[in-house]
Scaffold this motif. Structure first.
Motif, PDB file in Angstrom:
ATOM      1  N   GLU A  35       0.853  -1.194   0.000  1.00 32.59           N
ATOM      2  CA  GLU A  35       0.000   0.000   0.000  1.00 32.59           C
ATOM      3  C   GLU A  35       0.879   1.231   0.000  1.00 32.59           C
ATOM      4  OE1 GLU A  35      -3.279   1.199  -0.183  1.00 32.59           O
ATOM      5  OE2 GLU A  35      -2.190   3.091   0.092  1.00 32.59           O
ATOM      6  N   THR A  43     -10.337   5.329  -1.528  1.00 30.52           N
ATOM      7  CA  THR A  43     -11.794   5.510  -1.536  1.00 30.52           C
ATOM      8  C   THR A  43     -12.468   4.863  -0.326  1.00 30.52           C
ATOM      9  OG1 THR A  43     -11.667   5.470  -3.949  1.00 30.52           O
ATOM     10  CG2 THR A  43     -13.852   5.238  -2.994  1.00 30.52           C
ATOM     11  N   SER A  44     -11.896   3.790   0.188  1.00 30.32           N
ATOM     12  CA  SER A  44     -12.559   3.040   1.268  1.00 30.32           C
ATOM     13  C   SER A  44     -12.675   3.831   2.576  1.00 30.32           C
ATOM     14  CB  SER A  44     -11.834   1.715   1.524  1.00 30.32           C
ATOM     15  OG  SER A  44     -11.721   0.992   0.330  1.00 30.32           O
ATOM     16  N   ASN A  50     -22.630   1.118   3.591  1.00 30.93           N
ATOM     17  CA  ASN A  50     -23.832   0.300   3.365  1.00 30.93           C
ATOM     18  C   ASN A  50     -23.511  -0.978   2.607  1.00 30.93           C
ATOM     19  OD1 ASN A  50     -25.724   2.287   4.445  1.00 30.93           O
ATOM     20  ND2 ASN A  50     -25.037   3.524   2.699  1.00 30.93           N
ATOM     21  N   VAL A 174       4.025   0.748  -5.428  1.00 31.13           N
ATOM     22  CA  VAL A 174       4.484  -0.102  -6.527  1.00 31.13           C
ATOM     23  C   VAL A 174       4.782   0.808  -7.717  1.00 31.13           C
ATOM     24  CG1 VAL A 174       3.760  -1.892  -8.160  1.00 31.13           C
ATOM     25  CG2 VAL A 174       3.231  -2.120  -5.714  1.00 31.13           C
ATOM     26  N   GLU A 351     -17.124   0.561  -8.205  1.00 37.67           N
ATOM     27  CA  GLU A 351     -17.898   1.812  -8.181  1.00 37.67           C
ATOM     28  C   GLU A 351     -18.463   2.104  -6.789  1.00 37.67           C
ATOM     29  OE1 GLU A 351     -21.067   2.420 -11.084  1.00 37.67           O
ATOM     30  OE2 GLU A 351     -21.184   4.525 -10.485  1.00 37.67           O
ATOM     31  N   GLY A 352     -19.795   2.195  -6.659  1.00 33.77           N
ATOM     32  CA  GLY A 352     -20.394   2.532  -5.363  1.00 33.77           C
ATOM     33  C   GLY A 352     -20.729   1.328  -4.516  1.00 33.77           C
ATOM     34  N   ILE A 355     -17.780  -1.619  -0.668  1.00 35.67           N
ATOM     35  CA  ILE A 355     -17.901  -2.071   0.717  1.00 35.67           C
ATOM     36  C   ILE A 355     -18.831  -3.292   0.731  1.00 35.67           C
ATOM     37  CG2 ILE A 355     -18.448  -1.343   3.092  1.00 35.67           C
ATOM     38  CD1 ILE A 355     -16.164   0.323   1.599  1.00 35.67           C
ATOM     39  N   SER A 356     -19.904  -3.185  -0.045  1.00 37.79           N
ATOM     40  CA  SER A 356     -20.862  -4.299  -0.145  1.00 37.79           C
ATOM     41  C   SER A 356     -20.212  -5.567  -0.701  1.00 37.79           C
ATOM     42  CB  SER A 356     -22.016  -3.928  -1.084  1.00 37.79           C
ATOM     43  OG  SER A 356     -22.635  -2.735  -0.699  1.00 37.79           O
TER      44      SER A 356
HETATM   45  C1  LIG Z   1     -19.277   9.015  -1.630  1.00 38.37           C
HETATM   46  C2  LIG Z   1     -19.137   7.519  -1.726  1.00 38.37           C
HETATM   47  C3  LIG Z   1     -20.035   6.697  -1.042  1.00 38.37           C
HETATM   48  C4  LIG Z   1     -19.911   5.312  -1.129  1.00 38.37           C
HETATM   49  N1  LIG Z   1     -20.769   4.522  -0.410  1.00 38.37           N
HETATM   50  C5  LIG Z   1     -20.667   3.181  -0.486  1.00 38.37           C
HETATM   51  C6  LIG Z   1     -21.556   2.342   0.245  1.00 38.37           C
HETATM   52  O1  LIG Z   1     -22.382   2.800   1.035  1.00 38.37           O
HETATM   53  N2  LIG Z   1     -21.462   0.994   0.080  1.00 38.37           N
HETATM   54  C7  LIG Z   1     -20.542   0.449  -0.781  1.00 38.37           C
HETATM   55  O2  LIG Z   1     -20.550  -0.763  -0.939  1.00 38.37           O
HETATM   56  N3  LIG Z   1     -19.648   1.208  -1.447  1.00 38.37           N
HETATM   57  C8  LIG Z   1     -19.704   2.558  -1.327  1.00 38.37           C
HETATM   58  N4  LIG Z   1     -18.826   3.348  -2.034  1.00 38.37           N
HETATM   59  C9  LIG Z   1     -17.859   2.696  -2.925  1.00 38.37           C
HETATM   60  C10 LIG Z   1     -16.650   2.168  -2.165  1.00 38.37           C
HETATM   61  O3  LIG Z   1     -16.160   3.164  -1.304  1.00 38.37           O
HETATM   62  C11 LIG Z   1     -15.558   1.736  -3.180  1.00 38.37           C
HETATM   63  O4  LIG Z   1     -16.101   0.883  -4.156  1.00 38.37           O
HETATM   64  C12 LIG Z   1     -14.433   1.006  -2.448  1.00 38.37           C
HETATM   65  O5  LIG Z   1     -13.965   1.769  -1.369  1.00 38.37           O
HETATM   66  C13 LIG Z   1     -13.295   0.685  -3.398  1.00 38.37           C
HETATM   67  O6  LIG Z   1     -12.322   0.005  -2.638  1.00 38.37           O
HETATM   68  P1  LIG Z   1     -10.903  -0.374  -3.249  1.00 38.37           P
HETATM   69  O7  LIG Z   1     -10.190  -1.172  -2.216  1.00 38.37           O
HETATM   70  O8  LIG Z   1     -11.082  -0.956  -4.614  1.00 38.37           O
HETATM   71  O9  LIG Z   1     -10.192   1.037  -3.506  1.00 38.37           O
HETATM   72  P2  LIG Z   1      -9.377   1.965  -2.485  1.00 38.37           P
HETATM   73  O10 LIG Z   1      -9.986   2.016  -1.159  1.00 38.37           O
HETATM   74  O11 LIG Z   1      -9.182   3.265  -3.199  1.00 38.37           O
HETATM   75  O12 LIG Z   1      -7.993   1.204  -2.353  1.00 38.37           O
HETATM   76  C14 LIG Z   1      -7.032   1.207  -3.366  1.00 38.37           C
HETATM   77  C15 LIG Z   1      -5.699   1.413  -2.694  1.00 38.37           C
HETATM   78  O13 LIG Z   1      -4.645   1.243  -3.665  1.00 38.37           O
HETATM   79  C16 LIG Z   1      -3.579   2.066  -3.268  1.00 38.37           C
HETATM   80  N5  LIG Z   1      -2.672   2.262  -4.409  1.00 38.37           N
HETATM   81  C17 LIG Z   1      -2.903   2.913  -5.555  1.00 38.37           C
HETATM   82  N6  LIG Z   1      -1.833   2.877  -6.361  1.00 38.37           N
HETATM   83  C18 LIG Z   1      -0.880   2.186  -5.686  1.00 38.37           C
HETATM   84  C19 LIG Z   1       0.478   1.829  -5.982  1.00 38.37           C
HETATM   85  N7  LIG Z   1       1.078   2.186  -7.132  1.00 38.37           N
HETATM   86  N8  LIG Z   1       1.168   1.100  -5.062  1.00 38.37           N
HETATM   87  C20 LIG Z   1       0.588   0.718  -3.891  1.00 38.37           C
HETATM   88  N9  LIG Z   1      -0.693   1.055  -3.549  1.00 38.37           N
HETATM   89  C21 LIG Z   1      -1.411   1.772  -4.455  1.00 38.37           C
HETATM   90  C22 LIG Z   1      -4.284   3.358  -2.847  1.00 38.37           C
HETATM   91  O14 LIG Z   1      -3.461   4.153  -2.011  1.00 38.37           O
HETATM   92  C23 LIG Z   1      -5.526   2.825  -2.127  1.00 38.37           C
HETATM   93  O15 LIG Z   1      -5.363   2.750  -0.728  1.00 38.37           O
HETATM   94  C24 LIG Z   1     -18.896   4.744  -1.948  1.00 38.37           C
HETATM   95  C25 LIG Z   1     -17.969   5.560  -2.589  1.00 38.37           C
HETATM   96  C26 LIG Z   1     -18.083   6.939  -2.480  1.00 38.37           C
HETATM   97  C27 LIG Z   1     -17.076   7.802  -3.183  1.00 38.37           C
END
Ligand SMILES: Cc1cc2nc3c(=O)[nH]c(=O)nc-3n(C[C@H](O)[C@H](O)[C@H](O)COP(=O)(O)OP(=O)(O)OC[C@H]3O[C@@H](n4cnc5c(N)ncnc54)[C@H](O)[C@@H]3O)c2cc1C
Length: 394
Positions: A35, A43-44, A50, A174, A351-352, A355-356
């Motif tokens: 990370e 985004t998380s 929800n 990375v 996308e949204g 978490i689900s």
């Molecule tokens: C306003 C809003 C409300 C939402 N509400 C909900 C909800 O109620 N329920 C739901 O299910 N979803 C919801 N979502 C969607 C949810 O937040 C995302 O789909 C989810 O957080 C995506 O998770 P992730 O682990 O894919 O991405 P991230 O949490 O973004 O994790 C990706 C990680 O990769 C790391 N990274 C990037 N590039 C590199 C690199 N080169 N080397 C090492 N690390 C790197 C980043 O630093 C980051 O920590 C919402 C989103 C928003 C914006």
């Protein structure tokens, strides 16, 4: 001392990478999370919590969510750290006869797909919360929907993964990936080289940048969302509430709303946190990687909330924040191996719904890595090659 060789390296310490690390480590494989910032710094940590089936397309999408809800329930018992898990169900509210008709159709389709949905009327709404506007007609209830604190859920998954021996490297960006003659991935990072038999790209909206390091195109774009945090005051409601129009906003349909609400893709989402601060959202915009809160958008969200909860006009808010949803064209994530690069997997584009869907994604990637013939959900709809015939992944 940190090791530098693993069976599996997961890039990204958001909810998706953490869930993958947990299920892979539980299967007995050596795994690391790489990370670039702190855990949950993407985004998380800029979202709601929800765990919903209510807003999913009936069929594959809602079945996948249901499986994830069941896994989250199991994880709430299995993980050492609590994550504010509650399962009160959720509701969609309708503001016109037209929406009520559409809601009835939605419930019928969901019931046919085996989900616990029902229509609720004006009286039910009044019992749900005395704060609802008097003219709301009713809506839809999904009994299985639940809530978590997304930070705490991610930390609980990482803690669980560490209990099974996983290593977590934060502040480790990375910067390049190569495959050597023996078939190992050589991952360049700001902490030096790490080698792994298999790599999972779980970098959310940044997944395309990781894809580019191995020469593949990953069609994910950031879709910005704003949220308002209200101070802890009177309990407005105990469960997640969305307006029926949220479905149209999510899937790109036509709504009867003012131009700003339409322009910023605003639809009401109300989430009570365990501490009774409540979150009010949200918006949907394609504005690149900009994360600065836009007060014009915040005002439209507040206005929309007051339309459904008029008394909110007198309540205090603490702050606002934004996050970038990893959007794909068909609103389904990419959870697949890439055929041209055996051992390279993608788990991004939720996308949204990240978490689900984190739990089911983590479980599915662990099954793909273990080359299981039967998987928790069908894999075909989540493959990269649905976007491009060039991919042709397995
Ligand atoms: C306003 C809003 C409300 C939402 N509400 C909900 C909800 O109620 N329920 C739901 O299910 N979803 C919801 N979502 C969607 C949810 O937040 C995302 O789909 C989810 O957080 C995506 O998770 P992730 O682990 O894919 O991405 P991230 O949490 O973004 O994790 C990706 C990680 O990769 C790391 N990274 C990037 N590039 C590199 C690199 N080169 N080397 C090492 N690390 C790197 C980043 O630093 C980051 O920590 C919402 C989103 C928003 C914006």
């Amino acid at each position: 001392m940190n090791r530098s060789h693993f069976e599996v390296a997961v890039i990204g310490g958001g909810i998706i990478g953490s869930a993958i690390a947990y299920f892979v480590a539980k299967d007995g494989l050596s795994v690391t999370i790489l990370e670039r910032g702190d855990l949950v710094s993407g985004t998380s940590s800029r979202c709601d919590g929800n765990i919903l089936a209510i807003d999913k397309d009936p069929g594959f999408d809602s079945q996948m969510s249901l499986k994830s809800q069941q896994l989250v329930h199991q994880l709430s018992k299995e993980l050492r750290l609590p994550f504010e898990y509650r399962a009160p169900g959720s509701i969609l509210v309708c503001e016109s006869e037209e929406e009520m008709v559409a809601a009835e159709k939605w419930v019928r389709r969901q019931n046919e797909a085996g989900l616990a949905f029902r229509i609720i009327d004006r009286q039910d709404l009044k019992q749900e919360s005395p704060f609802f506007a008097d003219d709301l007609l009713g809506g839809v209830e999904c009994a299985t929907d639940s809530l978590v604190n997304p930070y705490m859920f991610t930390f609980a998954l990482c803690d669980g993964a560490q209990q099974y021996g996983a290593q977590i490297l934060t502040k480790t960006e990375v910067t390049g990936i190569k495959k050597d003659a023996e078939g190992f991935f050589r991952i360049d990072s700001t902490r030096g080289e790490i080698t792994a038999k298999k790599v999972v790209n779980a970098a959310g909206v940044w997944a395309p940048r990781i894809g580019a390091m191995v020469g593949i195109d990953i069609p994910i774009r950031p879709r910005k969302g704003h949220l308002i945090v209200a101070s802890r005051q009177v309990p407005v409601g105990q469960r997640n509430v969305m307006e029926f129009g949220y479905l149209l906003s999510k899937f790109g349909g036509q709504r009867k709303v003012d131009p700003d609400t339409e322009k910023y893709g605003v639809a009401l989402v109300f989430e009570p946190t365990e501490s009774q601060n409540f979150l009010i959202g949200s918006s949907r915009q394609f504005v690149g990687f900009h994360t600065k809160a836009d007060m014009n958008v915040v005002r439209v969200i507040a206005r929309r909330a007051i339309r459904f909860y008029p008394k909110m006009a007198d309540m205090n808010v603490i702050r606002t924040y934004t996050g970038l949803r990893p959007w794909t064209e068909d609103h389904l994530p990419i959870v697949s191996q890439v055929a041209e690069i055996p051992g390279f997997y993608i788990a991004a584009g939720h996308e949204g719904d990240g978490i689900s869907l984190a739990a089911v994604t983590g479980k599915l990637i662990a099954e793909l890595i273990a080359e299981k013939s039967e998987t928790i959900i069908p894999t075909e709809p989540l493959r990269l090659h649905r976007f491009s015939k060039k991919g042709g992944e397995t």
